[in-house]
Design a protein around this motif. Structure first.
Motif, PDB file in Angstrom:
ATOM      1  N   THR A 160       1.256  -1.280  -0.203  1.00 18.49           N
ATOM      2  CA  THR A 160       0.355   0.421   0.250  1.00 18.49           C
ATOM      3  C   THR A 160       0.667   1.320  -0.046  1.00 18.49           C
ATOM      4  OG1 THR A 160      -0.060   0.293   2.909  1.00 18.49           O
ATOM      5  CG2 THR A 160      -1.892  -1.485   1.334  1.00 18.49           C
ATOM      6  N   ILE A 161       2.315   1.081   0.098  1.00 20.15           N
ATOM      7  CA  ILE A 161       2.911   2.539  -0.310  1.00 20.15           C
ATOM      8  C   ILE A 161       2.556   3.459  -1.259  1.00 20.15           C
ATOM      9  CG2 ILE A 161       4.779   0.811   0.948  1.00 20.15           C
ATOM     10  CD1 ILE A 161       6.511   1.059  -1.454  1.00 20.15           C
ATOM     11  N   ASP A 162       3.151   4.537  -1.850  1.00 16.18           N
ATOM     12  CA  ASP A 162       2.946   5.338  -2.659  1.00 16.18           C
ATOM     13  C   ASP A 162       4.079   5.089  -3.898  1.00 16.18           C
ATOM     14  OD1 ASP A 162       3.112   7.086  -4.542  1.00 16.18           O
ATOM     15  OD2 ASP A 162       3.761   8.759  -2.973  1.00 16.18           O
ATOM     16  N   PRO A 163       3.321   4.410  -4.577  1.00 15.74           N
ATOM     17  CA  PRO A 163       4.825   4.709  -5.643  1.00 15.74           C
ATOM     18  C   PRO A 163       5.424   4.676  -6.021  1.00 15.74           C
ATOM     19  CG  PRO A 163       1.427   3.867  -6.579  1.00 15.74           C
ATOM     20  CD  PRO A 163       1.933   4.492  -5.182  1.00 15.74           C
ATOM     21  N   LEU A 164       5.292   6.258  -5.676  1.00 12.24           N
ATOM     22  CA  LEU A 164       6.374   7.487  -6.209  1.00 12.24           C
ATOM     23  C   LEU A 164       6.753   7.599  -5.161  1.00 12.24           C
ATOM     24  CD1 LEU A 164       4.051   9.915  -8.353  1.00 12.24           C
ATOM     25  CD2 LEU A 164       6.170   7.985  -9.666  1.00 12.24           C
ATOM     26  N   SER A 165       6.999   6.578  -4.029  1.00 16.19           N
ATOM     27  CA  SER A 165       7.303   6.972  -2.835  1.00 16.19           C
ATOM     28  C   SER A 165       9.053   6.675  -2.956  1.00 16.19           C
ATOM     29  CB  SER A 165       7.349   6.215  -1.493  1.00 16.19           C
ATOM     30  OG  SER A 165       7.475   4.988  -1.833  1.00 16.19           O
ATOM     31  N   PRO A 166      10.490   6.443  -2.222  1.00 14.56           N
ATOM     32  CA  PRO A 166      11.817   5.564  -2.371  1.00 14.56           C
ATOM     33  C   PRO A 166      11.693   4.505  -2.157  1.00 14.56           C
ATOM     34  CG  PRO A 166      11.464   8.427  -1.484  1.00 14.56           C
ATOM     35  CD  PRO A 166      10.083   7.922  -1.321  1.00 14.56           C
ATOM     36  N   GLU A 167      11.033   4.647  -1.521  1.00 18.78           N
ATOM     37  CA  GLU A 167      10.472   2.922  -1.533  1.00 18.78           C
ATOM     38  C   GLU A 167       9.981   1.768  -2.851  1.00 18.78           C
ATOM     39  OE1 GLU A 167       9.894   4.773   2.660  1.00 18.78           O
ATOM     40  OE2 GLU A 167       9.212   4.718   0.273  1.00 18.78           O
ATOM     41  N   ALA A 168       9.657   2.517  -2.928  1.00 17.79           N
ATOM     42  CA  ALA A 168       9.667   2.115  -5.032  1.00 17.79           C
ATOM     43  C   ALA A 168      10.477   1.528  -5.797  1.00 17.79           C
ATOM     44  CB  ALA A 168       8.747   2.233  -5.459  1.00 17.79           C
ATOM     45  N   CYS A 169      12.025   2.027  -4.776  1.00 15.84           N
ATOM     46  CA  CYS A 169      13.103   1.139  -6.236  1.00 15.84           C
ATOM     47  C   CYS A 169      13.871   0.298  -5.339  1.00 15.84           C
ATOM     48  CB  CYS A 169      13.888   3.238  -5.744  1.00 15.84           C
ATOM     49  SG  CYS A 169      13.351   3.959  -7.087  1.00 15.84           S
ATOM     50  N   HIS A 170      13.249  -0.257  -3.542  1.00 18.29           N
ATOM     51  CA  HIS A 170      14.396  -0.967  -3.845  1.00 18.29           C
ATOM     52  C   HIS A 170      13.637  -2.460  -4.176  1.00 18.29           C
ATOM     53  CE1 HIS A 170      14.304   1.816   0.598  1.00 18.29           C
ATOM     54  NE2 HIS A 170      15.496   2.656  -1.017  1.00 18.29           N
ATOM     55  N   SER A 171      14.647  -2.179  -5.067  1.00 16.13           N
ATOM     56  CA  SER A 171      13.641  -3.803  -6.102  1.00 16.13           C
ATOM     57  C   SER A 171      14.640  -4.852  -7.106  1.00 16.13           C
ATOM     58  CB  SER A 171      12.711  -3.430  -6.553  1.00 16.13           C
ATOM     59  OG  SER A 171      11.671  -4.581  -7.590  1.00 16.13           O
ATOM     60  N   SER A 172      14.569  -5.834  -7.328  1.00 12.61           N
ATOM     61  CA  SER A 172      16.038  -6.628  -8.647  1.00 12.61           C
ATOM     62  C   SER A 172      15.306  -7.200  -9.074  1.00 12.61           C
ATOM     63  CB  SER A 172      16.897  -6.905  -8.045  1.00 12.61           C
ATOM     64  OG  SER A 172      16.003  -7.996  -6.355  1.00 12.61           O
ATOM     65  N   ALA A 173      15.685  -8.399 -10.069  1.00 12.80           N
ATOM     66  CA  ALA A 173      14.712  -8.920 -11.110  1.00 12.80           C
ATOM     67  C   ALA A 173      15.305  -9.372 -11.548  1.00 12.80           C
ATOM     68  CB  ALA A 173      14.268  -7.607 -11.912  1.00 12.80           C
ATOM     69  N   ALA A 174      15.552 -11.042 -11.827  1.00 10.58           N
ATOM     70  CA  ALA A 174      16.311 -12.111 -12.358  1.00 10.58           C
ATOM     71  C   ALA A 174      15.411 -11.939 -14.626  1.00 10.58           C
ATOM     72  CB  ALA A 174      15.799 -13.523 -12.232  1.00 10.58           C
ATOM     73  N   VAL A 175      16.394 -11.628 -15.526  1.00 10.92           N
ATOM     74  CA  VAL A 175      15.931 -11.672 -16.362  1.00 10.92           C
ATOM     75  C   VAL A 175      16.039 -12.529 -17.476  1.00 10.92           C
ATOM     76  CG1 VAL A 175      15.636 -10.595 -19.160  1.00 10.92           C
ATOM     77  CG2 VAL A 175      15.170  -9.355 -16.528  1.00 10.92           C
ATOM     78  N   PHE A 176      15.754 -12.957 -18.615  1.00 19.38           N
ATOM     79  CA  PHE A 176      16.757 -13.495 -19.064  1.00 19.38           C
ATOM     80  C   PHE A 176      15.973 -13.695 -21.043  1.00 19.38           C
ATOM     81  CE2 PHE A 176      15.916 -17.968 -22.177  1.00 19.38           C
ATOM     82  CZ  PHE A 176      17.535 -17.697 -22.568  1.00 19.38           C
ATOM     83  N   ASP A 177      17.270 -13.026 -21.512  1.00 21.23           N
ATOM     84  CA  ASP A 177      16.392 -12.972 -22.881  1.00 21.23           C
ATOM     85  C   ASP A 177      16.752 -13.669 -23.742  1.00 21.23           C
ATOM     86  OD1 ASP A 177      19.657 -12.605 -23.694  1.00 21.23           O
ATOM     87  OD2 ASP A 177      19.523 -10.602 -23.471  1.00 21.23           O
ATOM     88  N   GLY A 178      16.558 -14.428 -23.510  1.00 20.12           N
ATOM     89  CA  GLY A 178      17.272 -15.768 -25.376  1.00 20.12           C
ATOM     90  C   GLY A 178      18.597 -15.805 -24.845  1.00 20.12           C
ATOM     91  N   ARG A 179      19.588 -15.565 -24.735  1.00 16.19           N
ATOM     92  CA  ARG A 179      20.656 -15.844 -24.557  1.00 16.19           C
ATOM     93  C   ARG A 179      21.361 -15.809 -23.127  1.00 16.19           C
ATOM     94  NH1 ARG A 179      21.236 -12.334 -29.099  1.00 16.19           N
ATOM     95  NH2 ARG A 179      22.412 -14.206 -30.438  1.00 16.19           N
ATOM     96  N   MET A 180      21.442 -14.667 -22.779  1.00 17.55           N
ATOM     97  CA  MET A 180      21.946 -14.311 -21.301  1.00 17.55           C
ATOM     98  C   MET A 180      20.248 -13.847 -19.825  1.00 17.55           C
ATOM     99  SD  MET A 180      24.400 -11.035 -20.824  1.00 17.55           S
ATOM    100  CE  MET A 180      23.327  -9.645 -21.614  1.00 17.55           C
ATOM    101  N   ARG A 181      21.527 -14.384 -19.078  1.00 17.25           N
ATOM    102  CA  ARG A 181      20.625 -14.274 -17.541  1.00 17.25           C
ATOM    103  C   ARG A 181      21.622 -13.736 -16.778  1.00 17.25           C
ATOM    104  NH1 ARG A 181      18.782 -13.482 -13.637  1.00 17.25           N
ATOM    105  NH2 ARG A 181      18.333 -14.730 -11.795  1.00 17.25           N
TER     106      ARG A 181
END
Length: 281
Positions: A161-182
């Motif tokens: 429920t935090i504000d989407p435009l709050s500093p806390e929203a930047c505290h994130s990471s993601a795992a990506v596979f683009d077909g060649r690289m992870r």
């Protein structure tokens, strides 16, 4: 522009890196649409244009992007690309089932297909199949589970429920596979600022630092990979999709030896979609 500069800034490779660095986070449930146009510049000189459309319904979503070089760069070493992702909306998350991305440069053309199920890669292929490079690290099966495709992953979901435009929203990471690289992409808060698009959105954006962490499927000795790993000044700005908890990349900034590379929205038009009316007998 020198031959060395062209080698580092080849539009096919740099374009793919810019696109990949548009991050990977799952969005929340919503019913909305975005129609955006972007301009790419290098040291303030226009070098490319692109478009991006995202449409999220109550149980399905689609995202489509396309772009290409322009101006002097197009005359020297032109390139273009497009990508599409489709899938289901389940319990508020976008669950991609198919991704297709194609790139064309003065040297070659290729198309990447990825099929996913619940975040796990079921099938993928590159057409035409690239030659085996002994310097490329293999991608283990574990690195193709719990990942996002590049297109679905271009959207930041703000949980809770935090504000989407709050500093806390930047505290994130993601795992990506683009077909060649992870690889992993990590965010950290930098600031909040106000933007004025030529057409569409005017208001605050959330600016996050980006850190690029390749895990497998890459060639460690490539200069562009080494450069991106070492970078601590890359950033992405996110703008909200009204009526949702979704933030969409508005601007991407990457310092390069040739000057600052920037991908920025010139048109950013959003709209709410009416809920689908259930069919009755």
């Amino acid at each position: 522009m020198t031959r060395q500069a062209l080698k580092f800034g080849r539009p096919g490779r740099v374009g793919l890196c810019l696109g990949a660095l548009l991050l990977s986070w799952l969005p929340a449930a919503a019913q909305g649409r975005l129609d955006a146009q972007y301009e790419a510049t290098l040291a303030g000189i226009p070098v490319g244009k692109g478009s991006w459309t995202i449409e999220v319904g109550d149980d399905q979503f689609s995202a489509t992007a396309s772009g290409g070089t322009s101006g002097l760069l197009n005359a020297i070493a032109g390139g273009s690309g497009n990508g599409t992702s489709q899938g289901r909306v389940v319990n508020g998350a976008l669950i991609a089932t198919n991704f297709v991305g194609s790139t064309t440069t003065y040297r070659k053309s290729e198309t990447i297909h990825i099929t996913l199920a619940n975040g796990n890669v079921k099938e993928f292929n590159i057409d035409p199949q690239p030659p085996v490079d002994p310097g490329r690290l293999p991608v283990p099966d574990a690195h193709r589970r719990g990942v996002f495709d590049p297109m679905t992953g271009s959207i930041l979901r703000v949980p809770g429920t935090i504000d989407p435009l709050s500093p806390e929203a930047c505290h994130s990471s993601a795992a990506v596979f683009d077909g060649r690289m992870r690889y992993d992409l990590k965010l950290d808060f930098k600031r909040i600022e106000t933007v004025r698009t030529e057409r569409g959105y005017r208001g605050p954006v959330l600016v996050c630092a980006i850190y690029f962490v390749p895990l497998s499927g890459y060639i460690p000795d490539r200069p562009v990979i080494k450069y991106l790993i070492a970078q601590r000044n890359m950033e992405v700005s996110f703008a909200p999709l009204p009526g949702t908890r979704i933030l969409v990349p508005y601007r991407l900034v990457i310092p390069t030896p040739l000057g600052t590379a920037m991908l920025e929205a010139t048109t950013f038009v959003t709209q709410l979609l009416p809920p689908r009316v259930a069919k009755t007998q």
